[in-house]
Design an enzyme around this catalytic site. Structure first.
Site, PDB file in Angstrom:
ATOM      1  N   ASN A   1       0.664  -0.950  -0.354  1.00 43.98           N
ATOM      2  CA  ASN A   1       0.092   0.472   0.088  1.00 43.98           C
ATOM      3  C   ASN A   1       1.074   1.238  -0.172  1.00 43.98           C
ATOM      4  O   ASN A   1       1.882   1.140   0.903  1.00 43.98           O
ATOM      5  CB  ASN A   1      -0.509  -0.390   0.950  1.00 43.98           C
ATOM      6  CG  ASN A   1      -1.628  -1.288   1.439  1.00 43.98           C
ATOM      7  OD1 ASN A   1      -1.930  -1.670   0.248  1.00 43.98           O
ATOM      8  ND2 ASN A   1      -2.702  -1.986   2.175  1.00 43.98           N
TER       9      ASN A   1
ATOM     10  N   ASP B   1      -0.660   4.384   1.087  1.00 43.30           N
ATOM     11  CA  ASP B   1      -1.357   5.054   2.011  1.00 43.30           C
ATOM     12  C   ASP B   1      -0.030   5.172   3.143  1.00 43.30           C
ATOM     13  O   ASP B   1       0.792   4.400   3.418  1.00 43.30           O
ATOM     14  CB  ASP B   1      -2.646   4.803   2.645  1.00 43.30           C
ATOM     15  CG  ASP B   1      -2.207   3.344   3.480  1.00 43.30           C
ATOM     16  OD1 ASP B   1      -1.909   3.300   4.169  1.00 43.30           O
ATOM     17  OD2 ASP B   1      -3.620   2.651   2.874  1.00 43.30           O
TER      18      ASP B   1
ATOM     19  N   HIS C   1       6.315  -0.739  -2.858  1.00 44.10           N
ATOM     20  CA  HIS C   1       5.638  -0.062  -4.009  1.00 44.10           C
ATOM     21  C   HIS C   1       5.876   1.423  -3.655  1.00 44.10           C
ATOM     22  O   HIS C   1       5.095   2.104  -4.361  1.00 44.10           O
ATOM     23  CB  HIS C   1       4.203  -0.990  -4.800  1.00 44.10           C
ATOM     24  CG  HIS C   1       3.834  -1.782  -4.649  1.00 44.10           C
ATOM     25  ND1 HIS C   1       2.593  -2.607  -4.788  1.00 44.10           N
ATOM     26  CD2 HIS C   1       4.541  -2.711  -5.312  1.00 44.10           C
ATOM     27  CE1 HIS C   1       3.329  -3.481  -5.283  1.00 44.10           C
ATOM     28  NE2 HIS C   1       4.316  -4.585  -5.125  1.00 44.10           N
TER      29      HIS C   1
ATOM     30  N   CYS D   1      12.918  12.997  -7.833  1.00 44.78           N
ATOM     31  CA  CYS D   1      13.000  12.958  -8.831  1.00 44.78           C
ATOM     32  C   CYS D   1      13.266  12.342 -10.067  1.00 44.78           C
ATOM     33  O   CYS D   1      15.192  11.661  -9.733  1.00 44.78           O
ATOM     34  CB  CYS D   1      14.119  14.163  -8.279  1.00 44.78           C
ATOM     35  SG  CYS D   1      14.564  15.359  -9.666  1.00 44.78           S
TER      36      CYS D   1
ATOM     37  N   GLY E   1      -5.221  -9.623   3.318  1.00 45.04           N
ATOM     38  CA  GLY E   1      -5.699  -7.918   2.149  1.00 45.04           C
ATOM     39  C   GLY E   1      -5.089  -7.735   0.587  1.00 45.04           C
ATOM     40  O   GLY E   1      -4.988  -7.537   0.812  1.00 45.04           O
TER      41      GLY E   1
ATOM     42  N   SER F   1      -4.734  -9.502  -3.039  1.00 43.28           N
ATOM     43  CA  SER F   1      -5.581 -10.892  -4.123  1.00 43.28           C
ATOM     44  C   SER F   1      -4.887 -11.755  -4.522  1.00 43.28           C
ATOM     45  O   SER F   1      -5.340 -12.544  -5.164  1.00 43.28           O
ATOM     46  CB  SER F   1      -6.335  -9.706  -4.751  1.00 43.28           C
ATOM     47  OG  SER F   1      -5.126  -8.695  -5.559  1.00 43.28           O
TER      48      SER F   1
ATOM     49  N   GLU G   1     -12.009 -12.981   1.149  1.00 50.99           N
ATOM     50  CA  GLU G   1     -12.667 -13.738   0.373  1.00 50.99           C
ATOM     51  C   GLU G   1     -11.081 -14.512  -0.471  1.00 50.99           C
ATOM     52  O   GLU G   1      -9.728 -14.300  -0.093  1.00 50.99           O
ATOM     53  CB  GLU G   1     -13.146 -13.529  -1.251  1.00 50.99           C
ATOM     54  CG  GLU G   1     -12.397 -12.226  -1.332  1.00 50.99           C
ATOM     55  CD  GLU G   1     -12.743 -11.652  -3.022  1.00 50.99           C
ATOM     56  OE1 GLU G   1     -14.274 -11.332  -2.847  1.00 50.99           O
ATOM     57  OE2 GLU G   1     -12.402 -10.695  -3.247  1.00 50.99           O
TER      58      GLU G   1
HETATM   59  N1  APR Z   1     -10.548  -7.680   4.771  1.00 50.95           N
HETATM   60  C1  APR Z   1      -9.947  -7.983   4.513  1.00 50.95           C
HETATM   61  N2  APR Z   1      -9.731  -8.360   3.230  1.00 50.95           N
HETATM   62  C2  APR Z   1     -10.345  -7.108   2.777  1.00 50.95           C
HETATM   63  C3  APR Z   1     -11.108  -6.589   3.298  1.00 50.95           C
HETATM   64  C4  APR Z   1     -11.015  -6.613   3.950  1.00 50.95           C
HETATM   65  N3  APR Z   1     -11.881  -5.402   5.093  1.00 50.95           N
HETATM   66  N4  APR Z   1     -11.822  -5.444   1.845  1.00 50.95           N
HETATM   67  C5  APR Z   1     -11.736  -5.592   0.481  1.00 50.95           C
HETATM   68  N5  APR Z   1     -10.410  -8.029   0.717  1.00 50.95           N
HETATM   69  C6  APR Z   1     -10.231  -8.383  -0.306  1.00 50.95           C
HETATM   70  C7  APR Z   1     -10.065  -8.524  -1.830  1.00 50.95           C
HETATM   71  O1  APR Z   1     -10.408  -9.507  -1.388  1.00 50.95           O
HETATM   72  C8  APR Z   1      -8.878  -8.804  -2.185  1.00 50.95           C
HETATM   73  O2  APR Z   1      -8.443 -10.271  -2.196  1.00 50.95           O
HETATM   74  O3  APR Z   1      -8.194  -7.389  -0.153  1.00 50.95           O
HETATM   75  C9  APR Z   1      -8.181  -7.642  -1.359  1.00 50.95           C
HETATM   76  C10 APR Z   1      -8.148  -6.696  -2.059  1.00 50.95           C
HETATM   77  O4  APR Z   1      -6.679  -7.001  -3.630  1.00 50.95           O
HETATM   78  P1  APR Z   1      -6.808  -5.485  -4.988  1.00 50.95           P
HETATM   79  O5  APR Z   1      -7.324  -5.045  -5.327  1.00 50.95           O
HETATM   80  O6  APR Z   1      -6.130  -6.313  -5.869  1.00 50.95           O
HETATM   81  O7  APR Z   1      -5.182  -5.094  -3.965  1.00 50.95           O
HETATM   82  P2  APR Z   1      -3.187  -5.402  -3.486  1.00 50.95           P
HETATM   83  O8  APR Z   1      -3.522  -7.284  -4.046  1.00 50.95           O
HETATM   84  O9  APR Z   1      -2.916  -4.556  -2.808  1.00 50.95           O
HETATM   85  O10 APR Z   1      -3.399  -5.248  -4.962  1.00 50.95           O
HETATM   86  C11 APR Z   1      -2.078  -5.472  -5.171  1.00 50.95           C
HETATM   87  O11 APR Z   1      -1.990  -4.188  -7.333  1.00 50.95           O
HETATM   88  O12 APR Z   1      -2.603  -2.421  -8.691  1.00 50.95           O
HETATM   89  C12 APR Z   1      -1.391  -2.785  -7.460  1.00 50.95           C
HETATM   90  O13 APR Z   1       0.223  -1.538  -7.106  1.00 50.95           O
HETATM   91  C13 APR Z   1      -1.262  -2.219  -6.380  1.00 50.95           C
HETATM   92  O14 APR Z   1       0.087  -2.361  -4.906  1.00 50.95           O
HETATM   93  C14 APR Z   1      -1.134  -2.888  -6.139  1.00 50.95           C
HETATM   94  C15 APR Z   1      -1.359  -4.263  -6.217  1.00 50.95           C
END
Ligand code: APR
Length: 232
Positions: free
Chosen positions: A91, A93, A108, A116, A175, A177, A203
């Site tokens: 993340n 943030d 990331h 720069c 959290g 995917s 999920e």
């Molecule tokens: N609690 C737990 N898991 C959750 C929640 C929650 N409240 N809400 C959503 N999720 C899960 C979703 O089910 C999903 O599997 O979090 C996951 C988020 O997945 P992504 O949106 O794909 O995010 P992430 O895996 O962090 O993406 C990886 O992709 O776009 C790039 O660089 C970007 O760092 C990012 C990377």
């Protein structure tokens, strides 16, 4: 469970309950944008105004969100855990820092950092970049970009992460995917090193089958419960 050395990987799901949108919504869009329009070096080269506007808005929005119980639980783990710990977040943030995490890497990049393109300095950054401020380090005009690792770029701190995974005896993914590598492959590396691997996610992810244990639910509930087990 009595591990000594823990690696935690977090993704967008840990910040979802704070109101920060995840990347892969059901419509396949990321806050209304196609990822390739805002998160690649080519997109920045083609249309820097759009990319700056996108990240400036997300940076400004950090002032409106707060760490949730999951970030705070990891902050408590960091404060209380006597052994090795590395929290690796995908993340951008700042909610882990604000939740108390210190042994933390942003693989990331960070919204609150600028890089720069002229001198390669990485600078703490709070305000916008769209008006093309000069680089405070070298003075070059119009060469600052968001310090975000875009698709096709090398994540930060991979050496430190690889070393931590190689000696981990517990790996926890929260959290995420499991669609973006190299982070999605960390579970494989941790397993190869002999670590017990736990996934906490809303999920099943794309890589759930690689974990010893998957707990389904909200990060704000699952993470404090796991931290309680660890520090009890
Ligand atoms: N609690 C737990 N898991 C959750 C929640 C929650 N409240 N809400 C959503 N999720 C899960 C979703 O089910 C999903 O599997 O979090 C996951 C988020 O997945 P992504 O949106 O794909 O995010 P992430 O895996 O962090 O993406 C990886 O992709 O776009 C790039 O660089 C970007 O760092 C990012 C990377």
């Amino acid at each position: 469970m009595k591990p000594r050395s823990i690696v935690v990987l977090t993704g967008a799901g840990i910040s979802a309950e704070s109101g920060v949108p995840t990347f892969r919504g059901p419509d396949g869009l990321w806050e209304g944008h196609r990822v390739e329009d805002v998160a690649t070096p080519e997109a920045f080269f083609r249309n820097p105004d759009r990319v700056h506007a996108f990240y400036d808005a997300r940076r400004a929005r950090l002032a409106e969100v707060e760490p949730n119980a999951a970030h705070k639980a990891l902050g408590m783990l960091d404060a209380r855990w006597p052994g090795d710990l590395l929290i690796v977040t995908q993340n951008v943030d700042d909610l882990h820092e604000r939740g108390g995490a210190r042994r933390l890497l942003h693989m990331h990049g960070r919204l609150k950092s600028a890089r720069c393109l002229a001198c390669d300095a990485r600078l703490d950054w709070e305000g916008p970049l769209a008006h093309r401020p000069p680089c405070p380090a070298c003075g070059a005009a119009g060469r600052l970009r968001p310090d975000i690792v875009w698709f096709g770029e090398m994540p930060y701190d991979m050496d430190r992460i690889d070393r931590a995974l190689a000696r981990a005896d517990l790996f926890v993914a929260i959290g995420t995917s499991g669609q973006v590598y190299p982070a999605a492959g960390f579970v494989e590396d941790a397993r190869a090193a002999g670590a017990y691997c736990i996934e906490l996610n809303l999920e099943p992810s794309d890589v759930s089958f690689r974990f010893h244990e998957c707990r389904l639910g909200r990060a704000s509930e699952l993470v404090p419960a796991l931290v309680d087990e660890l520090v009890a």
